[in-house]
Enzyme design. Structure first.
Site, PDB file in Angstrom:
ATOM      1  N   SER A  44      25.488   8.460   4.723  1.00  0.00           N
ATOM      2  CA  SER A  44      24.441   9.485   4.677  1.00  0.00           C
ATOM      3  C   SER A  44      24.822  10.754   3.915  1.00  0.00           C
ATOM      4  O   SER A  44      23.943  11.505   3.518  1.00  0.00           O
ATOM      5  CB  SER A  44      23.980   9.858   6.084  1.00  0.00           C
ATOM      6  OG  SER A  44      24.932  10.654   6.737  1.00  0.00           O
ATOM      7  N   LYS A  88      25.959  16.566   8.500  1.00  0.00           N
ATOM      8  CA  LYS A  88      24.740  16.840   7.726  1.00  0.00           C
ATOM      9  C   LYS A  88      24.877  18.178   7.005  1.00  0.00           C
ATOM     10  O   LYS A  88      25.735  18.988   7.320  1.00  0.00           O
ATOM     11  CB  LYS A  88      23.503  16.887   8.645  1.00  0.00           C
ATOM     12  CG  LYS A  88      23.243  15.615   9.413  1.00  0.00           C
ATOM     13  CD  LYS A  88      22.926  14.442   8.511  1.00  0.00           C
ATOM     14  CE  LYS A  88      22.834  13.155   9.320  1.00  0.00           C
ATOM     15  NZ  LYS A  88      22.871  11.976   8.494  1.00  0.00           N
TER      16      LYS A  88
END
Length: 186
Positions: A44, A88
């Site tokens: 990710s 993230k």
């Protein structure tokens, strides 16, 4: 007891036990309040980070400064289906209006320049478009750099995350050794 040898052994043993106890307390305090090593698991955050990269994460940073756009953070989601910690990037800040139009993130109507992302391709990224969303106070909007393969704030079940769910700020990649670098400029 008047046995000098036995007294030396008792003192030596007590000294070692105290030293071990102090070391354990220091290790616990450092891990709880100062920093942790986190491992990237999954794609990710590609191309910035890859699976199995190890990150030095400071837990104290946000006691002294606010979360900034572009920070790479370790966070949790307030959703029991996502119980793990995630790596993230902070894209949106409290009070901002965020939207995604044709794969381009817009903040308060202006496109966000992002030279670190894996380019979103129409038809692949289910979040290629996202209606305007006002980020609540005390929350941030986080997205993975690999927009086509990231469970993040774009998911209605996650949304913006409370800053209380941020574990810390990723400061540097420390493994693999041939790829050690600061994450400040990424």
């Amino acid at each position: 007891d008047n046995d000098p040898k036995r007294n030396r052994i008792k003192k030596s043993t007590a000294g070692w036990l105290i030293t071990i106890a102090i070391a354990l307390l220091l290790a616990f305090a450092i891990r709880t309040f100062v920093f942790v090593i986190a491992m990237v698991d999954g794609p990710s955050m590609q191309p910035t980070l890859t699976s199995n990269d190890r990150l030095l994460v400071t837990k104290y940073t946000y006691f002294f400064e606010d979360v900034k756009r572009g920070d790479i953070v370790i966070c949790k989601y307030n959703d029991p289906r996502y119980p793990h910690m995630y790596v993230k990037r902070v894209i949106g800040l409290p009070g901002e209006l965020i939207s995604i139009i044709d794969g381009v993130v817009h903040i308060n109507g202006a496109p966000l320049e992002e030279d670190y992302i894996s380019v979103s391709r129409p038809g692949i990224d289910p979040f290629h478009n996202m209606d305007a969303y006002l980020i609540p106070e005390g929350h941030v909007f986080v997205i993975g750099d690999n927009r086509n393969n990231s469970a993040d704030s774009r998911m209605p079940t996650n949304g913006a995350i409370s800053t209380d769910l941020i574990i810390g700020k990723a400061q540097a990649r420390i493994f693999p050794f041939n790829n050690i670098d600061s994450l400040e400029e990424n």
